[in-house]
Design a protein around this motif. Sequence first.
Motif, PDB file in Angstrom:
ATOM      1  N   PRO A 167      -8.452  -7.540   9.519  1.00 36.70           N
ATOM      2  CA  PRO A 167      -7.492  -6.444   9.421  1.00 36.70           C
ATOM      3  C   PRO A 167      -8.168  -5.115   9.765  1.00 36.70           C
ATOM      4  O   PRO A 167      -9.386  -5.004   9.708  1.00 36.70           O
ATOM      5  CB  PRO A 167      -7.083  -6.477   7.941  1.00 36.70           C
ATOM      6  CG  PRO A 167      -8.299  -6.982   7.236  1.00 36.70           C
ATOM      7  CD  PRO A 167      -8.927  -7.978   8.191  1.00 36.70           C
ATOM      8  N   ALA A 168      -7.344  -4.143  10.118  1.00 42.35           N
ATOM      9  CA  ALA A 168      -7.871  -2.803  10.375  1.00 42.35           C
ATOM     10  C   ALA A 168      -8.404  -2.233   9.061  1.00 42.35           C
ATOM     11  O   ALA A 168      -7.841  -2.474   7.990  1.00 42.35           O
ATOM     12  CB  ALA A 168      -6.782  -1.907  10.939  1.00 42.35           C
ATOM     13  N   ILE A 169      -9.505  -1.521   9.158  1.00 42.27           N
ATOM     14  CA  ILE A 169     -10.131  -0.896   7.990  1.00 42.27           C
ATOM     15  C   ILE A 169      -9.702   0.559   7.946  1.00 42.27           C
ATOM     16  O   ILE A 169      -9.808   1.272   8.950  1.00 42.27           O
ATOM     17  CB  ILE A 169     -11.666  -0.989   8.080  1.00 42.27           C
ATOM     18  CG1 ILE A 169     -12.112  -2.454   8.100  1.00 42.27           C
ATOM     19  CG2 ILE A 169     -12.331  -0.237   6.933  1.00 42.27           C
ATOM     20  CD1 ILE A 169     -13.585  -2.642   8.431  1.00 42.27           C
ATOM     21  N   THR A 170      -9.228   1.014   6.786  1.00 47.45           N
ATOM     22  CA  THR A 170      -8.849   2.415   6.629  1.00 47.45           C
ATOM     23  C   THR A 170     -10.086   3.244   6.275  1.00 47.45           C
ATOM     24  O   THR A 170     -11.117   2.701   5.868  1.00 47.45           O
ATOM     25  CB  THR A 170      -7.806   2.583   5.511  1.00 47.45           C
ATOM     26  OG1 THR A 170      -8.422   2.255   4.253  1.00 47.45           O
ATOM     27  CG2 THR A 170      -6.566   1.731   5.743  1.00 47.45           C
ATOM     28  N   GLU A 171      -9.957   4.551   6.402  1.00 48.43           N
ATOM     29  CA  GLU A 171     -11.040   5.450   6.011  1.00 48.43           C
ATOM     30  C   GLU A 171     -11.396   5.228   4.543  1.00 48.43           C
ATOM     31  O   GLU A 171     -12.575   5.159   4.184  1.00 48.43           O
ATOM     32  CB  GLU A 171     -10.626   6.904   6.229  1.00 48.43           C
ATOM     33  CG  GLU A 171     -11.658   7.901   5.744  1.00 48.43           C
ATOM     34  CD  GLU A 171     -11.158   9.328   5.776  1.00 48.43           C
ATOM     35  OE1 GLU A 171     -11.604  10.113   4.935  1.00 48.43           O
ATOM     36  OE2 GLU A 171     -10.320   9.660   6.631  1.00 48.43           O
ATOM     37  N   GLU A 172     -10.385   5.091   3.688  1.00 52.66           N
ATOM     38  CA  GLU A 172     -10.627   4.889   2.252  1.00 52.66           C
ATOM     39  C   GLU A 172     -11.386   3.590   2.001  1.00 52.66           C
ATOM     40  O   GLU A 172     -12.324   3.552   1.195  1.00 52.66           O
ATOM     41  CB  GLU A 172      -9.298   4.880   1.496  1.00 52.66           C
ATOM     42  CG  GLU A 172      -9.463   4.676   0.003  1.00 52.66           C
ATOM     43  CD  GLU A 172      -8.139   4.621  -0.744  1.00 52.66           C
ATOM     44  OE1 GLU A 172      -8.195   4.429  -1.967  1.00 52.66           O
ATOM     45  OE2 GLU A 172      -7.065   4.744  -0.120  1.00 52.66           O
ATOM     46  N   GLN A 173     -11.007   2.523   2.680  1.00 54.37           N
ATOM     47  CA  GLN A 173     -11.694   1.246   2.503  1.00 54.37           C
ATOM     48  C   GLN A 173     -13.131   1.321   3.001  1.00 54.37           C
ATOM     49  O   GLN A 173     -14.047   0.796   2.355  1.00 54.37           O
ATOM     50  CB  GLN A 173     -10.940   0.137   3.235  1.00 54.37           C
ATOM     51  CG  GLN A 173      -9.614  -0.218   2.601  1.00 54.37           C
ATOM     52  CD  GLN A 173      -8.731  -1.055   3.498  1.00 54.37           C
ATOM     53  OE1 GLN A 173      -8.780  -0.947   4.725  1.00 54.37           O
ATOM     54  NE2 GLN A 173      -7.915  -1.906   2.879  1.00 54.37           N
TER      55      GLN A 173
END
Length: 152
Positions: A18-24
């Motif tokens: 999955p795409a990784i968010t900045e927060e993750q």
Amino acid sequence: MSYAFAVTRPVNPPGAEPAITEEQLWKGLQYKARYPSAFVPMITSCKVVSDEGNKLVREVTFGNSPEVVTETVEAHEATIVYFEMNTGIRVTNMVSYGPADEILLTYGFANGIPGVDAGSPKPSAKELNARVGKGVEGSIAVVRQMVKEGKL
């Protein structure tokens, strides 16, 4: 002579799921500061001596070396994590953005590059890009796996 070098990789290249968010990603870097062996296989042990949230001190060992390296880790949310080793080497993990707002992760080294003897000739940029780039890519893969497992 000590060397410096930095490498950047896209966090979400085409096809990465999955795409990784900045927060993750930021949470993953915080995890890396406290549990580095999941991200840096050469670190064989880590003991956090003090933890004040955005600043911690840890003692790590690398490979089979009996030498304990003390590192002060300082995080500047949600962009930079500095790792200051008592050996004089400074490692920087930086979250940044490309022109299309894509998330990028950069690892930078100053005053030396772990695994590169200061007395030997500096490896070529191509060789360092490949070697250090594998470390950045590996860290992104660990974060992506943690996201898949619902840990981040």
